[in-house]
Write a protein that holds these residues in place. Structure first.
Motif, PDB file in Angstrom:
ATOM      1  N   GLY A  26       0.854  -1.168   0.000  1.00  0.00           N
ATOM      2  CA  GLY A  26       0.000   0.000   0.000  1.00  0.00           C
ATOM      3  C   GLY A  26       0.895   1.225   0.000  1.00  0.00           C
ATOM      4  N   ILE A  27       0.540   2.220  -0.786  1.00  0.00           N
ATOM      5  CA  ILE A  27       1.338   3.434  -0.906  1.00  0.00           C
ATOM      6  C   ILE A  27       0.487   4.588  -0.382  1.00  0.00           C
ATOM      7  N   TYR A  28       1.008   5.280   0.637  1.00  0.00           N
ATOM      8  CA  TYR A  28       0.258   6.306   1.351  1.00  0.00           C
ATOM      9  C   TYR A  28       0.946   7.657   1.234  1.00  0.00           C
ATOM     10  N   HIS A  29       0.138   8.698   1.173  1.00  0.00           N
ATOM     11  CA  HIS A  29       0.634  10.078   1.238  1.00  0.00           C
ATOM     12  C   HIS A  29      -0.202  10.804   2.283  1.00  0.00           C
ATOM     13  N   LEU A  30       0.464  11.368   3.269  1.00  0.00           N
ATOM     14  CA  LEU A  30      -0.199  12.082   4.366  1.00  0.00           C
ATOM     15  C   LEU A  30      -1.295  11.232   5.010  1.00  0.00           C
TER      16      LEU A  30
END
Length: 105
Positions: A26-30
């Motif tokens: 999973g790739i998360y930003h903020l």
């Protein structure tokens, strides 16, 4: 895809956090999930507002076979081919994924 490659892909958006999940990443930003990596392919989050743009760019929606062999569509789309050769184009698509993540709240 390795973490450095994913981070480079998302540099137009800002720092990302990568977490293992369901045999992929999973790739998360903020704190919001913006993409998943499955089988070496990064797929960007989309919604009813942004998915037509992905479709028009030739992207395909991720799905898996559910019970009884029926396809189950997921809210993730392949990255348009042109984005891989153009950092500005990649930035456009990853920003669209983040905007979809914000609307998903």
């Amino acid at each position: 895809m390795d973490a450095a490659g994913i981070e480079e892909m998302f540099q137009g958006l800002g720092p990302v956090t990568i977490k293992r999940m369901f045999g992929g990443k999973g790739i998360y930003h903020l704190g919001r999930i913006v993409a998943v990596e499955v089988g070496g392919e990064v797929l960007l989050k989309a919604d009813d507002k942004s998915s037509p743009e992905f479709a028009a760019a030739g992207s395909s929606q991720w799905f898996y076979e559910g019970k009884k062999g029926n396809p189950v569509k997921m809210p993730y789309w392949s990255i348009p081919d042109a984005a891989y050769d153009d950092p500005d184009e990649m930035a456009k698509w990853v920003r669209l994924a983040y905007e979809a993540a914000l609307r998903a709240e």
